[in-house]
Design a protein around this motif. Structure first.
Motif, PDB file in Angstrom:
ATOM      1  N   PHE A  97     -34.771 -30.581 -29.742  1.00  0.00           N
ATOM      2  CA  PHE A  97     -35.948 -29.833 -29.289  1.00  0.00           C
ATOM      3  C   PHE A  97     -36.134 -30.001 -27.780  1.00  0.00           C
ATOM      4  CE2 PHE A  97     -40.565 -30.204 -28.311  1.00  0.00           C
ATOM      5  CZ  PHE A  97     -40.872 -28.854 -28.397  1.00  0.00           C
ATOM      6  N   ASP A 100     -33.844 -27.892 -25.888  1.00  0.00           N
ATOM      7  CA  ASP A 100     -34.258 -26.482 -25.875  1.00  0.00           C
ATOM      8  C   ASP A 100     -35.334 -26.220 -24.833  1.00  0.00           C
ATOM      9  OD1 ASP A 100     -32.480 -25.868 -27.833  1.00  0.00           O
ATOM     10  OD2 ASP A 100     -33.927 -26.019 -29.481  1.00  0.00           O
ATOM     11  N   ILE A 101     -36.365 -27.072 -24.797  1.00  0.00           N
ATOM     12  CA  ILE A 101     -37.437 -26.768 -23.840  1.00  0.00           C
ATOM     13  C   ILE A 101     -37.045 -27.139 -22.411  1.00  0.00           C
ATOM     14  CG2 ILE A 101     -39.363 -26.809 -25.482  1.00  0.00           C
ATOM     15  CD1 ILE A 101     -40.088 -29.542 -24.367  1.00  0.00           C
ATOM     16  N   LYS A 102     -36.007 -27.958 -22.240  1.00  0.00           N
ATOM     17  CA  LYS A 102     -35.530 -28.250 -20.882  1.00  0.00           C
ATOM     18  C   LYS A 102     -34.486 -27.226 -20.456  1.00  0.00           C
ATOM     19  CE  LYS A 102     -37.738 -32.264 -20.541  1.00  0.00           C
ATOM     20  NZ  LYS A 102     -38.848 -32.529 -19.626  1.00  0.00           N
ATOM     21  N   ARG A 103     -34.274 -26.224 -21.272  1.00  0.00           N
ATOM     22  CA  ARG A 103     -33.352 -25.125 -20.971  1.00  0.00           C
ATOM     23  C   ARG A 103     -31.913 -25.598 -20.762  1.00  0.00           C
ATOM     24  NH1 ARG A 103     -36.006 -22.120 -16.327  1.00  0.00           N
ATOM     25  NH2 ARG A 103     -38.151 -21.769 -16.952  1.00  0.00           N
ATOM     26  N   ARG A 106     -26.641 -23.679 -24.246  1.00  0.00           N
ATOM     27  CA  ARG A 106     -26.119 -23.877 -25.605  1.00  0.00           C
ATOM     28  C   ARG A 106     -24.807 -24.664 -25.614  1.00  0.00           C
ATOM     29  NH1 ARG A 106     -28.023 -23.793 -30.445  1.00  0.00           N
ATOM     30  NH2 ARG A 106     -30.179 -23.322 -30.018  1.00  0.00           N
ATOM     31  N   ARG A 109     -25.236 -28.412 -25.061  1.00  0.00           N
ATOM     32  CA  ARG A 109     -26.315 -29.059 -25.804  1.00  0.00           C
ATOM     33  C   ARG A 109     -25.827 -30.289 -26.579  1.00  0.00           C
ATOM     34  NH1 ARG A 109     -29.011 -27.823 -30.664  1.00  0.00           N
ATOM     35  NH2 ARG A 109     -31.275 -28.035 -30.526  1.00  0.00           N
TER      36      ARG A 109
ATOM     37  N   SER B   2     -36.736 -18.149 -25.184  1.00  0.00           N
ATOM     38  CA  SER B   2     -36.096 -19.186 -26.005  1.00  0.00           C
ATOM     39  C   SER B   2     -36.994 -20.413 -26.115  1.00  0.00           C
ATOM     40  CB  SER B   2     -34.748 -19.563 -25.412  1.00  0.00           C
ATOM     41  OG  SER B   2     -34.942 -20.177 -24.163  1.00  0.00           O
ATOM     42  N   SER B   3     -37.850 -20.646 -25.100  1.00  0.00           N
ATOM     43  CA  SER B   3     -38.774 -21.779 -25.174  1.00  0.00           C
ATOM     44  C   SER B   3     -39.812 -21.529 -26.262  1.00  0.00           C
ATOM     45  CB  SER B   3     -39.483 -21.982 -23.843  1.00  0.00           C
ATOM     46  OG  SER B   3     -38.591 -21.860 -22.781  1.00  0.00           O
ATOM     47  N   ALA B   6     -38.219 -22.205 -29.461  1.00  0.00           N
ATOM     48  CA  ALA B   6     -38.016 -23.638 -29.711  1.00  0.00           C
ATOM     49  C   ALA B   6     -39.324 -24.287 -30.170  1.00  0.00           C
ATOM     50  CB  ALA B   6     -37.502 -24.321 -28.450  1.00  0.00           C
ATOM     51  N   VAL B   7     -40.416 -23.968 -29.481  1.00  0.00           N
ATOM     52  CA  VAL B   7     -41.714 -24.548 -29.850  1.00  0.00           C
ATOM     53  C   VAL B   7     -42.096 -24.101 -31.257  1.00  0.00           C
ATOM     54  CG1 VAL B   7     -44.181 -24.569 -29.302  1.00  0.00           C
ATOM     55  CG2 VAL B   7     -42.501 -24.689 -27.466  1.00  0.00           C
ATOM     56  N   ARG B   9     -40.131 -23.119 -33.755  1.00  0.00           N
ATOM     57  CA  ARG B   9     -39.302 -23.742 -34.799  1.00  0.00           C
ATOM     58  C   ARG B   9     -39.739 -25.173 -35.063  1.00  0.00           C
ATOM     59  NH1 ARG B   9     -33.754 -22.422 -32.737  1.00  0.00           N
ATOM     60  NH2 ARG B   9     -34.207 -24.466 -31.900  1.00  0.00           N
ATOM     61  N   ARG B  10     -40.056 -25.908 -33.975  1.00  0.00           N
ATOM     62  CA  ARG B  10     -40.477 -27.283 -34.160  1.00  0.00           C
ATOM     63  C   ARG B  10     -41.786 -27.335 -34.947  1.00  0.00           C
ATOM     64  NH1 ARG B  10     -42.938 -31.616 -33.715  1.00  0.00           N
ATOM     65  NH2 ARG B  10     -44.819 -30.464 -33.234  1.00  0.00           N
ATOM     66  N   SER B 104     -42.226 -30.016 -18.743  1.00  0.00           N
ATOM     67  CA  SER B 104     -40.975 -29.295 -18.987  1.00  0.00           C
ATOM     68  C   SER B 104     -41.093 -27.909 -18.384  1.00  0.00           C
ATOM     69  CB  SER B 104     -40.722 -29.192 -20.494  1.00  0.00           C
ATOM     70  OG  SER B 104     -40.477 -30.467 -21.026  1.00  0.00           O
ATOM     71  N   PRO B 105     -39.946 -27.284 -18.125  1.00  0.00           N
ATOM     72  CA  PRO B 105     -40.010 -25.950 -17.495  1.00  0.00           C
ATOM     73  C   PRO B 105     -40.450 -24.869 -18.473  1.00  0.00           C
ATOM     74  CG  PRO B 105     -37.726 -26.633 -17.818  1.00  0.00           C
ATOM     75  CD  PRO B 105     -38.572 -27.786 -18.230  1.00  0.00           C
ATOM     76  N   VAL B 106     -41.628 -24.997 -19.014  1.00  0.00           N
ATOM     77  CA  VAL B 106     -42.216 -23.957 -19.861  1.00  0.00           C
ATOM     78  C   VAL B 106     -43.649 -23.731 -19.410  1.00  0.00           C
ATOM     79  CG1 VAL B 106     -40.844 -24.323 -21.942  1.00  0.00           C
ATOM     80  CG2 VAL B 106     -42.848 -25.717 -21.570  1.00  0.00           C
TER      81      VAL B 106
END
Lengths: 312, 254
Positions: A97, A100-103, A106, A109, B2-3, B6-7, B9-10, B104-106
């Protein structure tokens, strides 16, 4: 790599951090040292963009945290005081996770997750639920989270707090291993920790940076010089010059009529000479006291805190 | 994007390891199932002539009146959905994981959107779990499929509004229980407006009907989904999501 420009945080009417400026060079590990409540966490939260400053700003790898937050945050790894973990998640999927949020792209990863797990010694617990892990392991998961995306800048807020001595050594190894490839700011209230891991130290007290140097220079400077405050009843011309001419005295400054600040290098013998001279001159010695430099005061606080913790 | 994904899905996977979430899901299904049984039994005991005398076709009546999917589904949503939204942001603040998200970068918008979509997806899943009931009707009684579909769509939108209110309440406090009560405090008046409609004179009854989330649903149960109500739902959802973002950002400014 990190450039902190006059960061200030005021809560209500209370100043938490006042005009903190720092420069950290690429590959350097800067120790951010200060007693509890000095403003370390607040400063780090401002640098990482978690809370906005009242004034001032910080730049991470050239990106301003206020005007280009997403770019700056992408270059940043941050371990806050309590590891930011979801207790119900499995270590590996938690790191997924985070990736994913740190970009994280893929393609990289899986490799980066494996690397972080290996570096932080999490291989054995990679498939366990974070909430079931010991505090030491949870701290390591927090560290893995911070280094996962290979950020250029790493901000670690008291990374060894609450760990047992063996775990502390392990975490320090990991951090030292990062030096060179990553720029690290590490906060702590433990003096030896700075000596063991950091190349340079900034000392913060009551929201202000009071010193910034290599740890050796700082401690050497502290033990070498003392400042004495001398008050006499009858001021006389040439008294200051007289003090200054004594062996072991580096400098004598007139603070007010009849009041002198004297910097001595020679320890107790020099103090004795100052006292003897003041009496012999007939000026009438009223007071001779040792003044503590603000830096020294911080060190004292740090040392007493550490002793109290060790005793507890 | 995609962020957000990701959020989201979690968030969904977090529901499946949370006993509280299971409890609220079970509550929802239980209420709807009880309503179904009561409705079917009563329908079976009512002579066809009496139903027709009410002016509804038998097939529509199967969905709207007899089963009362709407009435019971609304009630179930009202009781259980705030329990699913209460932890969305409160828990992040309390456990310190907010520090991970917001460094985080979001953007805050992406975080709120991801969390909201996570809870809405779970609600969609819960609705899927109720499908055996209408399928039983289809098997035994040929109800109007369009009315069934519209009823489900209406209920989904209704839940979407409650969840948006819920995430807003959750942005206000670290305490999940307070978030739960706040959600009830906002949602219940929003629903009670419906009962005022018959007592108001035009144009006030129209205004009240437009503000009433439940009023839209009653129509959808008869097979019609009014676009005005779709707009009402969209406005309510985006307003509460926007407010959540603002609350989070401004509380960080303090």
């Amino acid at each position: 790599m990190i450039s902190v420009d006059r960061l200030t945080k005021v809560y209500g009417g209370r100043v938490a951090v006042w005009q903190v400026s720092l420069e950290v060079q690429p590959g350097e590990i800067l120790g951010f040292l200060g007693p509890n409540g000095a403003g370390k966490t607040t400063t780090m939260r401002m640098i990482t963009g978690f809370i906005p400053p009242s004034s001032g700003t910080a730049r991470i790898a050239g990106h301003d945290i206020l005007t280009q937050p997403l770019e700056a945050k992408a270059k940043l790894g941050y371990l806050c005081e309590t590891p930011p973990v979801y207790r119900e998640m499995i270590v590996r999927s938690y790191l997924g996770f985070v990736a994913d949020i740190k970009r994280v792209p893929r393609a990289r990863r899986a490799a980066l997750i494996d690397r972080a797990i290996g570096q932080c010694g999490l291989t054995e617990v990679a498939h366990r639920v974070i909430g079931h892990l010991s505090k030491g392991y949870r701290q390591r998961v927090g560290l893995a989270q911070a280094i996962l995306h290979q950020p250029k800048v790493l901000i670690l807020d008291e990374p060894t707090v609450g760990l047992d001595p063996r775990q502390i050594i392990e975490i320090r190894e990991v951090i030292r291993g990062l030096a060179g490839e990553q720029t690290v700011v590490l906060s702590t209230h433990i003096l030896p920790e700075v000596q063991m891991t950091c190349s340079r130290v900034a000392i913060i007290n009551e929201g202000q940076v009071v010193a910034e140097d290599s740890i050796d220079n700082l401690t050497a400077g502290l033990s070498r010089f003392q400042t004495l405050r001398v008050r006499v009843a009858r001021d006389a011309d040439g008294l200051a010059a007289g003090f200054a001419s004594l062996p072991g005295v580096a400098e004598a400054i007139v603070e007010a009529p009849g009041s002198y600040a004297i910097r001595v290098e020679g320890g107790d013998p020099a103090r004795e000479r100052v006292a003897a001279f003041a009496i012999a001159s007939g000026a009438g010695l009223l007071e001779l006291s040792r003044q503590r430099a603000s830096l020294e005061e911080v060190f004292l606080k740090l040392v007493t805190e550490e002793r109290a913790e060790a005793a507890a | 994007m995609s962020s957000v994904w990701a959020v989201m899905r979690r968030e969904i996977s977090a529901y499946f390891v949370s006993p509280i979430a299971y409890a609220f899901m079970a509550m929802f299904l239980l209420i709807v199932a009880v309503g179904f049984s009561v409705g079917v039994t009563r329908y079976a005991l009512t002579p066809a002539s009496r139903i027709e005398a009410l002016g509804l076709s038998l097939r529509t009546q199967l969905v709207s009146g007899t089963w009362g999917l709407m009435t019971w589904g609304m009630f179930a949503s009202l009781v259980s959905l705030p329990g699913l939204s209460m932890r969305l942001l409160s828990e992040e603040k309390k456990s310190g994981t907010a520090e991970l998200l917001f460094t985080s970068p979001v953007t805050t918008m992406q975080i709120v959107a991801g969390k909201y979509l996570g809870s809405v997806s779970l609600f969609g899943l819960i609705l899927l779990l109720t499908l055996p009931m209408p399928m039983f009707l289809v098997w035994r009684a040929q109800p109007e499929i369009a009315a069934l579909a519209a009823a489900y769509a209406g209920l989904f939108l209704y839940g979407a509004v409650i969840l948006a209110v819920g995430i807003f309440a959750s942005s206000l406090t670290e305490n999940q229980f307070i978030a739960l009560l706040l959600t009830y405090a906002v949602v219940i008046p929003l629903l009670l407006v419906e009962f005022l409609v018959p007592f108001l004179r035009p144009p006030f009854d129209g205004v009240a009907a437009a503000l009433s989330v439940g009023y839209a649903l009653k129509g959808s149960a008869l097979g019609s989904l009014d676009s005005a109500y779709l707009i009402l739902h969209a406005v309510l959802v985006s307003t509460f999501l926007f407010l959540s973002v603002r609350i989070i950002d401004s509380s960080r400014w303090r």
